[in-house]
Write an enzyme that holds these catalytic residues in place. Structure first.
Site, PDB file in Angstrom:
ATOM      1  N   LYS A 126      50.044  51.038  42.134  1.00  0.00           N
ATOM      2  CA  LYS A 126      48.808  51.724  41.715  1.00  0.00           C
ATOM      3  C   LYS A 126      47.824  50.673  41.251  1.00  0.00           C
ATOM      4  CE  LYS A 126      47.292  55.994  41.222  1.00  0.00           C
ATOM      5  NZ  LYS A 126      47.743  57.235  41.894  1.00  0.00           N
ATOM      6  N   ASP A 166      42.220  57.743  44.520  1.00  0.00           N
ATOM      7  CA  ASP A 166      42.682  58.515  43.353  1.00  0.00           C
ATOM      8  C   ASP A 166      41.382  58.925  42.652  1.00  0.00           C
ATOM      9  OD1 ASP A 166      45.360  59.157  41.782  1.00  0.00           O
ATOM     10  OD2 ASP A 166      43.952  58.543  40.239  1.00  0.00           O
TER      11      ASP A 166
HETATM   12  P1  NDP Z   1      38.461  63.152  41.912  1.00  0.00           P
HETATM   13  O1  NDP Z   1      37.813  61.964  41.372  1.00  0.00           O
HETATM   14  O2  NDP Z   1      38.105  63.627  43.274  1.00  0.00           O
HETATM   15  O3  NDP Z   1      38.273  64.396  40.933  1.00  0.00           O
HETATM   16  C1  NDP Z   1      38.717  64.324  39.609  1.00  0.00           C
HETATM   17  C2  NDP Z   1      38.360  65.614  38.914  1.00  0.00           C
HETATM   18  O4  NDP Z   1      39.003  65.665  37.656  1.00  0.00           O
HETATM   19  C3  NDP Z   1      36.875  65.737  38.621  1.00  0.00           C
HETATM   20  O5  NDP Z   1      36.510  67.087  38.614  1.00  0.00           O
HETATM   21  C4  NDP Z   1      36.777  65.120  37.235  1.00  0.00           C
HETATM   22  O6  NDP Z   1      35.657  65.548  36.480  1.00  0.00           O
HETATM   23  C5  NDP Z   1      38.043  65.622  36.602  1.00  0.00           C
HETATM   24  N1  NDP Z   1      38.469  64.664  35.567  1.00  0.00           N
HETATM   25  C6  NDP Z   1      38.764  63.364  35.742  1.00  0.00           C
HETATM   26  N2  NDP Z   1      39.085  62.775  34.573  1.00  0.00           N
HETATM   27  C7  NDP Z   1      38.969  63.753  33.655  1.00  0.00           C
HETATM   28  C8  NDP Z   1      39.160  63.788  32.264  1.00  0.00           C
HETATM   29  N3  NDP Z   1      39.532  62.687  31.574  1.00  0.00           N
HETATM   30  N4  NDP Z   1      38.979  64.978  31.620  1.00  0.00           N
HETATM   31  C9  NDP Z   1      38.601  66.095  32.304  1.00  0.00           C
HETATM   32  N5  NDP Z   1      38.394  66.110  33.628  1.00  0.00           N
HETATM   33  C10 NDP Z   1      38.574  64.970  34.289  1.00  0.00           C
HETATM   34  O7  NDP Z   1      40.032  62.850  41.818  1.00  0.00           O
HETATM   35  P2  NDP Z   1      41.250  63.561  42.572  1.00  0.00           P
HETATM   36  O8  NDP Z   1      40.959  64.982  42.832  1.00  0.00           O
HETATM   37  O9  NDP Z   1      41.644  62.674  43.688  1.00  0.00           O
HETATM   38  O10 NDP Z   1      42.397  63.430  41.476  1.00  0.00           O
HETATM   39  C11 NDP Z   1      42.721  64.478  40.556  1.00  0.00           C
HETATM   40  C12 NDP Z   1      44.135  64.279  40.033  1.00  0.00           C
HETATM   41  O11 NDP Z   1      45.059  64.334  41.138  1.00  0.00           O
HETATM   42  C13 NDP Z   1      44.429  62.944  39.344  1.00  0.00           C
HETATM   43  O12 NDP Z   1      45.395  63.155  38.336  1.00  0.00           O
HETATM   44  C14 NDP Z   1      45.053  62.106  40.456  1.00  0.00           C
HETATM   45  O13 NDP Z   1      45.860  61.068  39.943  1.00  0.00           O
HETATM   46  C15 NDP Z   1      45.883  63.169  41.151  1.00  0.00           C
HETATM   47  N6  NDP Z   1      46.289  62.892  42.525  1.00  0.00           N
HETATM   48  C16 NDP Z   1      45.380  62.604  43.493  1.00  0.00           C
HETATM   49  C17 NDP Z   1      45.783  62.384  44.790  1.00  0.00           C
HETATM   50  C18 NDP Z   1      44.822  62.153  45.903  1.00  0.00           C
HETATM   51  O14 NDP Z   1      45.269  62.086  47.050  1.00  0.00           O
HETATM   52  N7  NDP Z   1      43.535  62.046  45.656  1.00  0.00           N
HETATM   53  C19 NDP Z   1      47.205  62.401  45.147  1.00  0.00           C
HETATM   54  C20 NDP Z   1      48.082  62.804  44.068  1.00  0.00           C
HETATM   55  C21 NDP Z   1      47.619  63.017  42.818  1.00  0.00           C
HETATM   56  P3  NDP Z   1      34.420  64.523  36.240  1.00  0.00           P
HETATM   57  O15 NDP Z   1      33.680  64.528  37.544  1.00  0.00           O
HETATM   58  O16 NDP Z   1      33.667  65.126  35.111  1.00  0.00           O
HETATM   59  O17 NDP Z   1      35.014  63.183  35.907  1.00  0.00           O
HETATM   60  O1  2IT Z   2      48.778  59.739  43.090  1.00  0.00           O
HETATM   61  C1  2IT Z   2      48.840  59.667  44.332  1.00  0.00           C
HETATM   62  O2  2IT Z   2      49.868  59.974  44.936  1.00  0.00           O
HETATM   63  C2  2IT Z   2      47.646  59.241  45.068  1.00  0.00           C
HETATM   64  N1  2IT Z   2      46.613  59.008  44.442  1.00  0.00           N
HETATM   65  C3  2IT Z   2      47.708  59.050  46.547  1.00  0.00           C
HETATM   66  C4  2IT Z   2      48.298  57.721  46.914  1.00  0.00           C
HETATM   67  C5  2IT Z   2      48.257  57.362  48.382  1.00  0.00           C
HETATM   68  O3  2IT Z   2      48.647  56.223  48.666  1.00  0.00           O
HETATM   69  O4  2IT Z   2      47.847  58.172  49.218  1.00  0.00           O
END
Ligand code: NDP
Ligand code: 2IT
Length: 446
Positions: A126, A166
């Site tokens: 990561k 992420d």
């Molecule tokens: P994005 O950046 O696309 O979206 C994040 C969302 O979460 C936004 O709406 C953001 O709001 C909100 N957010 C972020 N930080 C905070 C906080 N501290 N408090 C409240 N709201 C918050 O990210 P993703 O959708 O990609 O990721 C969301 C979650 O999913 C994370 O935990 C990530 O690790 C996990 N994840 C993502 C994967 C992926 O493929 N993208 C895979 C597996 C897990 P704001 O705009 O106000 O910051």
């Molecule tokens: O938390 C996660 O699994 C991710 N942000 C996706 C990682 C990846 O390599 O697609």
């Protein structure tokens, strides 16, 4: 606490001071694994868990860049190469002001077990930066990404370490990062996943995490003779994972009634249908606005500074960030009849919240199982890049569904308790551990 877990955690805390999120992630896993390791002494004698909690390599670097006013800005850059026993390091990059070493170590540690659960050959890593993309121009984001990749490019490669997105890293950032890597190395390789479809990306990768979390919820319900049809769901976040969670929930006959961001949450009891979701995607991915605008536009309730867990729902899918469901939130969810929690985010529930779910015996799908669909399709993107052949939407989606079913089965195999209750958290921790641990045993003390 089990004295063996306590002893193990004392050592982790002494060796990794001031990293509370890392301690939290390790403790949850240690509680599941230490009793299992006691029954399987080969893991104990080879100190597998002790080795797995020490990153193979940590890279920290300076990221200088110039903002639109011509001023020099400096951010921190990181890449944690946690474990390569079963494949090249693989895991996302997070750009968010809260990013620090401890947060990335927790995410890298979770990633090792998650990637193992996918059944694909990927190690865990990561990375990221404390850079805040909010309010930055496209040009500023590009200059930052180019500076970040100038250093990172020395440490990654398609057979070494393959980053992806992420929080704060989506298609735009992956494009800038890929362009800089290609320029520095003079190579067109699958060094990043989440790429655009015209330049090596996979169909369904943007959708995969959200779709996977919904498939996982559906699998848990099906194992109990039920399904998502007609279920009301509370979803948090409004980024990549939340958006495609809402899309798939609706497609499977469920109804998503909430979304949120770090400013507050919206509650739309009529449901966020395909048309409203398209509006959200434009708001969040193009205009980069706040979720409050949804309430203003569609005339529903907005809760400033509040998470969505107070609404009545059957299913909760947290998809924002770590520790966003605390004990009181979990109690409210259970009291209101919520029967399923499928974690789209990484470690969104505090240990006390998890205890509430397990005591209430609801279906709790932990992040390392429920959100593994994203990295799984990243693995499929790597396969397609190696073959230099893209698969169809149907092919990738079918593979994603099979992988989520397999992960569910692994959790059932390792997490079913004597009375028949499935502890998915324990199942995911043990199921993810065994493959990595056996590979480490086979490869000697390295
Ligand atoms: P994005 O950046 O696309 O979206 C994040 C969302 O979460 C936004 O709406 C953001 O709001 C909100 N957010 C972020 N930080 C905070 C906080 N501290 N408090 C409240 N709201 C918050 O990210 P993703 O959708 O990609 O990721 C969301 C979650 O999913 C994370 O935990 C990530 O690790 C996990 N994840 C993502 C994967 C992926 O493929 N993208 C895979 C597996 C897990 P704001 O705009 O106000 O910051
Ligand atoms: O938390 C996660 O699994 C991710 N942000 C996706 C990682 C990846 O390599 O697609």
């Amino acid at each position: 606490m089990d004295p063996k877990v306590e002893q193990f955690m004392a050592r982790i805390k002494a060796k990794n001071p001031a990293e509370p999120e890392f301690h939290q992630a390790v403790q949850e896993v240690a509680e599941s694994l230490i009793p299992f390791i006691e029954e399987h002494p080969r893991y104990k004698h080879a100190k597998i868990l002790e080795r797995m909690t020490e990153p193979e390599r940590v890279i920290m670097f300076r990221v200088p860049w110039i903002n639109d006013k011509g001023e020099v800005e400096i951010n921190k850059g990181f890449r944690i190469e946690m474990n390569s026993a079963i494949g090249p390091y693989k895991g996302g990059l997070r750009f968010h002001p809260t990013v620090n070493l401890g947060i990335l170590k927790f995410l890298a540690f979770e990633q090792v077990l998650k990637n193992s659960l996918t059944t694909l050959p990927m190690g865990g890593g990561k990375g990221g930066s404390d850079f805040d993309p909010k309010g930055k121009s496209d040009n500023e984001v590009m200059r930052f990404c180019q500076s970040f990749m100038t250093e990172l490019s020395r440490h990654i490669g398609p057979d070494t370490d393959v980053p992806a997105g992420d929080i704060g890293v989506g298609g735009r950032e992956i494009g800038f990062l890929f362009g800089q890597y290609k320029r520095i190395r003079n190579e067109f390789t699958g060094v990043l996943t989440g790429k655009g479809l015209q330049w090596g990306g996979s169909l369904i990768r943007p959708e995969a995490t959200g779709y996977g979390a919904v498939y996982f919820a559906d699998e848990m319900l099906k194992a109990n003779g039920d399904s998502l049809k007609g279920k009301v769901a509370a979803v948090s976040g409004s980024g990549n994972v939340a958006q495609y969670t809402v899309q798939k929930l609706t497609e499977l006959g469920g109804k998503a009634v909430t979304l949120s961001d770090s400013s507050g949450s919206v509650y739309d009891p009529d449901g966020i249908d395909a048309k409203k979701l398209a509006w959200v995607m434009e708001l969040k991915n193009i205009r980069r606005g706040r979720i409050k605008a949804y309430a203003d536009h569609f005339g529903c309730e907005y809760f400033e500074g509040k998470r969505p867990w107070h609404v009545k729902c059957d299913v909760a899918i947290p998809a924002a960030t770590e520790n966003e469901i605390e004990k009181g939130d979990a109690e409210t969810l259970v009291k209101n009849g919520c029967k399923v929690v499928s974690e789209g985010a990484n470690m969104p529930s505090t240990p006390e919240a998890i205890e509430v779910y397990l005591n209430a015996r609801i279906l709790y799908g932990p992040g390392k199982a429920a959100n593994a669909g994203g990295v799984a399709v990243s693995g499929l993107e790597m396969t397609q890049n190696s073959m230099r052949l893209p698969w169809s939407r149907e092919e990738v989606d079918a593979r994603l569904q099979t992988i989520m079913k397999n992960i569910h089965q692994t959790c059932v195999d390792h997490g079913t308790e004597t009375d028949g209750f499935v502890n998915y958290m324990k199942g995911a921790n043990i199921g993810g551990f065994v493959k990595v641990a056996d590979a480490m045993l086979a490869q000697g003390v390295v």
